[in-house]
Enzyme design. Sequence first.
Site, PDB file in Angstrom:
ATOM      1  N   TYR A  29       0.863  -1.184   0.000  1.00 37.60           N
ATOM      2  CA  TYR A  29       0.000   0.000   0.000  1.00 37.60           C
ATOM      3  C   TYR A  29       0.891   1.222   0.000  1.00 37.60           C
ATOM      4  O   TYR A  29       1.827   1.308   0.799  1.00 37.60           O
ATOM      5  CB  TYR A  29      -0.912  -0.001   1.232  1.00 37.60           C
ATOM      6  N   ASP A  73       9.522   3.044  -0.944  1.00 38.77           N
ATOM      7  CA  ASP A  73       8.506   3.727  -0.153  1.00 38.77           C
ATOM      8  C   ASP A  73       8.789   3.428   1.321  1.00 38.77           C
ATOM      9  O   ASP A  73       8.436   2.373   1.833  1.00 38.77           O
ATOM     10  CB  ASP A  73       7.110   3.253  -0.561  1.00 38.77           C
ATOM     11  N   LYS A 102       4.805   9.512   8.154  1.00 36.76           N
ATOM     12  CA  LYS A 102       4.719   8.970   9.525  1.00 36.76           C
ATOM     13  C   LYS A 102       5.796   9.528  10.451  1.00 36.76           C
ATOM     14  O   LYS A 102       5.694  10.674  10.874  1.00 36.76           O
ATOM     15  CB  LYS A 102       4.722   7.446   9.468  1.00 36.76           C
TER      16      LYS A 102
HETATM   17  C1  PLP Z   1       4.163   2.292   2.897  1.00 36.96           C
HETATM   18  C2  PLP Z   1       3.136   3.384   2.892  1.00 36.96           C
HETATM   19  N1  PLP Z   1       3.147   4.292   1.899  1.00 36.96           N
HETATM   20  C3  PLP Z   1       2.257   5.286   1.857  1.00 36.96           C
HETATM   21  C4  PLP Z   1       1.289   5.424   2.810  1.00 36.96           C
HETATM   22  C5  PLP Z   1       0.329   6.554   2.713  1.00 36.96           C
HETATM   23  O1  PLP Z   1       0.548   7.496   3.713  1.00 36.96           O
HETATM   24  P1  PLP Z   1      -0.621   8.459   4.231  1.00 36.96           P
HETATM   25  O2  PLP Z   1      -1.620   7.623   4.931  1.00 36.96           O
HETATM   26  O3  PLP Z   1       0.097   9.430   5.129  1.00 36.96           O
HETATM   27  O4  PLP Z   1      -1.177   9.139   3.032  1.00 36.96           O
HETATM   28  C6  PLP Z   1       1.236   4.497   3.873  1.00 36.96           C
HETATM   29  C7  PLP Z   1       0.267   4.563   4.947  1.00 36.96           C
HETATM   30  O5  PLP Z   1      -0.725   5.101   4.967  1.00 36.96           O
HETATM   31  C8  PLP Z   1       2.187   3.451   3.905  1.00 36.96           C
HETATM   32  O6  PLP Z   1       2.172   2.539   4.869  1.00 36.96           O
HETATM   33  N1  FVT Z   2      -1.205   0.309   7.195  1.00 37.11           N
HETATM   34  C1  FVT Z   2      -2.196   1.241   6.922  1.00 37.11           C
HETATM   35  C2  FVT Z   2      -1.715   2.606   7.069  1.00 37.11           C
HETATM   36  O1  FVT Z   2      -0.612   2.831   7.433  1.00 37.11           O
HETATM   37  C3  FVT Z   2      -2.649   3.695   6.701  1.00 37.11           C
HETATM   38  C4  FVT Z   2      -3.490   4.158   7.786  1.00 37.11           C
HETATM   39  C5  FVT Z   2      -4.725   4.776   7.220  1.00 37.11           C
HETATM   40  O2  FVT Z   2      -5.018   4.570   6.028  1.00 37.11           O
HETATM   41  O3  FVT Z   2      -5.420   5.468   7.963  1.00 37.11           O
END
Ligand code: PLP
Ligand code: FVT
Length: 429
Positions: free
Chosen positions: A143, A238, A266
Amino acid sequence: MREASERAFQAAQQVMPGGVNSPVRAFRAVGGTPFFADKGEGPFLYDIDGNRYIDYLLSWGPLIWGHAHPEIVRAVQEAAAKGTSFGVPTTLETEMAEAVIALVPSVEMVRMVNSGTEATMSALRLARAYTGRRYIVKFEGCYHGHADSLLVKAGSGVATLGLPDSPGVPSATAESTLTIPYNDVDAAKALFAEKGDEIAAVIVEPVAGNMGCVLPVPGFLQALREVTAEHQALLICDEVMTGFRVGLSGAQGRFGITPDITTFGKVIGGGLPVGAYGGRRDIMALVAPQGPMYQAGTLSGNPLAMAAGLTALRMLKEAAKEGLYERLEAHGQAIVDAFVRAGTSRGIAVSGHAIGGMFGLFFHGGKVTNYRESSESDKARYAAFFHGMLDSGVSLAPSQQEAGFLSAVHSEAEIEETTQAIEKVFSRL
Ligand SMILES: Cc1ncc(COP(=O)(O)O)c(C=O)c1O
Ligand SMILES: NCC(=O)CCC(=O)O
């Protein structure tokens, strides 16, 4: 008792889709009602009914210093007192860029954004601008946020809700994203053999955290580095989740690979909304206004977020010298070991991984290495385990296909309480 949360969720569902501002908060993978946060303190989160939880969700990763760390709170208060946003540059932004560049050797220039989604979306645009090519390769179950081109066979909440492709993503966009299984070097090589000169970039979670926590098999990341270089495609790591969490230089430092572009989020924001992308100078030089690839943001490089993030990074740099990342991993391993012991002794198929400040727990017999295996895990059993832990005062990710997170302020006492809770919960599963 979570009566106040029950009432709050009823009210929330009237005015917000699913009652939440991000789908993963709605407990769809485990059932039941999400609890509503009142406040956090160090390793603990308190809900509006007054229940206390040892928190391993940690806002889905950012809170490596736990909740409301006094130094981060002070940094934010001091920044806020001077103004919350300016729309002109601040020296804090340069300090942040310098801090990231100093910690992550592959990064020579940085652009701050407001979320991980923005970071990956911008990184893809940059890779396409740099190469003049169309295709992006991603891995099933990874993701990278919710940009159109990345909502294809995505993990996290997308997987929980069973959406291989989200409606609303134009098919032309989805078709430009090619997906292959995580940890499958042969599939990557075969794809490059077929379409190599049309591939702009491979984007990868160097440790996957959105199909549970899944480690790269030895040689996987190196093979991606080699095959992309061979075909003049870019490698995007990523590190939104892994950055400053599995090690001070992220997963790339730990596994010794040099990506062309890295995305962050994060931890880099210290708990405030932030993302960043950075990489090789000749690639970053394409970003406007230095170059023609447009990307912008009213609140990008926000002073509160910079102050919080810089404080978090400064403290991590110091703590790393004292063995912070080894301690986080030992804590994660203790939780995984307790889980595996409790399951195995009862004939329940279990496995898990810990790396730096991330861990994963699976009701699956073998080592989980990709999305298919992660999806074969026993979801009903995880739901029962999750709720048992919650009722014992331990908050884990509300889905087996999410990672667990540790903070620097979880002490031996909390880890001990957690491993005891695991044993107790298994005795009733
Ligand atoms: C590996 C990774 N990339 C991108 C994202 C997207 O970040 P955000 O939720 O801050 O948009 C997340 C989590 O949400 C993630 O775990
Ligand atoms: N593993 C899922 C995320 O890091 C995202 C959190 C979210 O979408 O609120």
